[in-house]
Design a protein around this motif. Sequence first.
Motif, short mmCIF file in Angstrom:
data_model
loop_
_atom_site.label_atom_id
_atom_site.label_comp_id
_atom_site.label_asym_id
_atom_site.label_seq_id
_atom_site.Cartn_x
_atom_site.Cartn_y
_atom_site.Cartn_z
N ILE A 51 2.55 1.17 -4.15
CA ILE A 51 3.24 2.44 -3.94
C ILE A 51 3.82 2.91 -5.27
N GLU A 52 3.48 4.13 -5.66
CA GLU A 52 4.00 4.71 -6.89
C GLU A 52 4.56 6.10 -6.62
N VAL A 53 5.61 6.45 -7.32
CA VAL A 53 6.15 7.80 -7.28
C VAL A 53 6.05 8.37 -8.69
N GLY B 182 7.80 12.84 -8.75
CA GLY B 182 8.27 13.19 -7.41
C GLY B 182 7.21 13.17 -6.34
N ILE B 183 6.00 12.72 -6.67
CA ILE B 183 4.89 12.66 -5.72
C ILE B 183 4.56 11.21 -5.43
N THR B 184 4.45 10.87 -4.15
CA THR B 184 4.23 9.49 -3.72
C THR B 184 2.74 9.20 -3.52
N TYR B 185 2.30 8.07 -4.06
CA TYR B 185 0.91 7.63 -3.93
C TYR B 185 0.88 6.21 -3.36
N ILE C 2 8.39 11.48 3.67
CA ILE C 2 8.03 11.52 2.24
C ILE C 2 7.68 12.95 1.85
#
Length: 225
Positions: free
Chosen positions: A50-52, A55-58, A69
């Motif tokens: 999980i990466e942000v 401001g966008i979560t992947y 989210i």
Amino acid sequence: MKVSGFIAAVFAAAVLAACSSEAPEEIEATGFTKSYEPLTFSELDVPVNIEVIDGITYADGVLIVNKEIPLPADYNPEMQPEVIDAYTQLFEDAKEQGLYFELVSGFRSYDYQAGLYNNYVARDGKEAADRYSAEPGHSEHQTGLAIDVGSYDSAVLLQTSFEYTPEFQWLKDIAHEYGFIIRYMKGKEDITGYMYEPWHLRYVGDKAPAIYESGLTLEEYFELD
């Protein structure tokens, strides 16, 4: 030289035990002991990354947005070219089967979604609106990776009855071959937070076949608690 019946029986039992899917932890057959620990599914499972970023979560590289989210208000990518290519090819291949799709909705900006959502709340109340519409910043349409489709011939647009059209019956088992999944699944409303939407497709690229085969939502597949 002949092997005695006793030794042969013991040897055969050892081979069968070693090959069994439910092999014992220890094999005692010919005067030696072998201990091992079979691998379990959890040991083979790889944790989700999980990466942000900005401001966008992947999750494993897949952009995630849902009720919990959000996306930044200024995130404005327009419809992604790979999505346009994918649904264009899907529609063309469908025509060869005598099936006709209509693109009902694609990219929506934060501000556009805010207008839609506020109108729905004013009309139906917040509790009802939250079942079928996303708050601004929480819509997959803002990603440029989601589309709503309908059946052109039957003029069935954004209705659960789309499920019964020939178009959907073909789509549900082939969308993943074009990189799409049905995002808001039947029976998963308590997980996604939205009503069943057979018309809402989310592009996830080469991960679509695995997600489709799993029968899971994005929340379940990527273990987003």
